[in-house]
Design an enzyme around this catalytic site. Sequence first.
Site, PDB file in Angstrom:
ATOM      1  N   ALA A 110       0.855  -1.192   0.000  1.00  0.00           N
ATOM      2  CA  ALA A 110       0.000   0.000   0.000  1.00  0.00           C
ATOM      3  C   ALA A 110       0.891   1.242   0.000  1.00  0.00           C
ATOM      4  O   ALA A 110       2.072   1.167   0.334  1.00  0.00           O
ATOM      5  CB  ALA A 110      -0.942   0.006   1.194  1.00  0.00           C
ATOM      6  N   PHE A 111       0.299   2.386  -0.349  1.00  0.00           N
ATOM      7  CA  PHE A 111       1.130   3.585  -0.554  1.00  0.00           C
ATOM      8  C   PHE A 111       1.800   4.057   0.728  1.00  0.00           C
ATOM      9  O   PHE A 111       2.763   4.822   0.681  1.00  0.00           O
ATOM     10  CB  PHE A 111       0.294   4.718  -1.162  1.00  0.00           C
ATOM     11  N   LYS A 112       1.302   3.616   1.864  1.00  0.00           N
ATOM     12  CA  LYS A 112       1.874   4.092   3.126  1.00  0.00           C
ATOM     13  C   LYS A 112       3.349   3.714   3.275  1.00  0.00           C
ATOM     14  O   LYS A 112       4.077   4.332   4.036  1.00  0.00           O
ATOM     15  CB  LYS A 112       1.047   3.598   4.295  1.00  0.00           C
ATOM     16  N   ASP A 113       3.789   2.704   2.521  1.00  0.00           N
ATOM     17  CA  ASP A 113       5.207   2.338   2.539  1.00  0.00           C
ATOM     18  C   ASP A 113       6.104   3.492   2.071  1.00  0.00           C
ATOM     19  O   ASP A 113       7.240   3.602   2.520  1.00  0.00           O
ATOM     20  CB  ASP A 113       5.467   1.136   1.629  1.00  0.00           C
ATOM     21  N   LEU A 116       6.419   5.502   5.297  1.00  0.00           N
ATOM     22  CA  LEU A 116       6.847   4.840   6.537  1.00  0.00           C
ATOM     23  C   LEU A 116       8.178   4.113   6.407  1.00  0.00           C
ATOM     24  O   LEU A 116       8.906   3.965   7.385  1.00  0.00           O
ATOM     25  CB  LEU A 116       5.735   3.930   7.055  1.00  0.00           C
TER      26      LEU A 116
END
Length: 464
Positions: A110-113, A116
């Site tokens: 997911a784009f949160k990588d 994060l």
Amino acid sequence: MKYISTRGNAPELGFEDVLLTGLASDGGLYVPKQLPHYPLHEIRSWRELPYHELAFKVVQPFVAGAIPDDVLKVMLQETYQGFAHTAVAPLTQLDHNEYVLELFQGPTLAFKDFALQLFGRLLDYVLEKRGERVVIMGATSGDTGSAAIEGCKRCQNVDIFILHPHNRVSEVQRRQMSTVISDNIFNIAVEGNFDDCQQMVKQSFGDQSFLKDERRLVAVNSINWARIMAQIVYYFYASLNLGGPDRKVAFSVPTGNFGDIFAGYLARQMGLPIEQLVIATNQNDILHRFMSQNLYKKEPLSHTLSPSMDIVVSSNFERLLFDLHDRDGASIKALMEKMSHEDVSIEVDRMAKAREIFDSFAVDDDLTCQTIKQVYQETGYLLDPHTAIGVKAAREVRRTFAVPMVTLGTAHPVKFSDAIERAGLQAPELPGHMSDLFRREERLFVLGNNLQEVQNFMAEKVFR
Ligand SMILES: *Cc1c(COP(=O)(O)O)cnc(C)c1O
């Protein structure tokens, strides 16, 4: 770079402290005091750069003074090397001038990588330098938790506590968290819902005395500025790959907390020619209702097939409101206080300013599944439900076909097989590096829906 609070009554901080802080002490959110602005010829000169070098150009001014350039360069290179596609954020074409920017090539799909993976490295560097140890605490309905754990698992100086609602996240999502086994990682399954988890995190940040004044809590949700910062990069990257900055680009962003789309707004403020930003929401459509009716009104939470956008209020929206109110902290303080107990409108001219840039559309579960099916039939390309909402919204409200419309592909469809199956399609297989996910050992702590119990558990583990 200095950072100020949207409510105008908290100390100015440098990047290091912003990284280690959640909300500002006045309840506001930190934003850069002054945004860098680039002329077109400078943006044009970035066209040839691979992703991590472009990221250096965009991120460097925000961390200047805290992270030395050579350290940042290595960090960015390592961060984006870990992505499964060499382009890091590849574009896929769906139709004439219609694209998906695939932001799900990172370790948790997911784009949160994007944010994060970098966040963990920044944190590690800063804590090492300071000789400090901190506690990360976050609540997740799925994607944030696994991305935070993957991003921070190598950090020497953190203990990570991620709360999720017991039996209410998908098995893939749970296993992405619970199978990362390390002494400093604690997955807490709370016998309650996501709101309960979020409430506990909020209360713990408000009163951290359970950590005996020896540790501080660090936030990993998108109120943390460092996350927004890293997300600005891919707007530049997509534009430069589609003829920018000499050609405008439009973006459609599946959004819940307004974090990802706020990064797009910042890219535009920094000089990137963006024609239009589409706010794409699911049934939890407070942002769409606000944009279309100028009324900020809370409604009860709906559980949808796009759970990562299931929100009641949209926390980063305050950062946009701050700009719309000419960065006047006192107005925002008054507005936010009003919003906490009544429905709110803003002045017409401020709303008009927002509508120059933003359009919005809400997509319910049925329409989400129809879109997944339709795009699959048209192109053979399988959208996840969040991305499908973005594509549908873009098709409804795009202003012109002369400008490429890029929908941010926020997750890989394998994470949300419920929606894929409801669309009458076959769920995809787990990608190679995750193919044994269902056979890996899990480590998980089930606790009651009780703040005391959770805090006692945390204190015991932190001072183990
Ligand atoms: C987190 C998330 C979103 C929403 O992002 P915001 O920053 O809250 O706007 C959308 N899609 C997916 C898949 C997510 O994980």
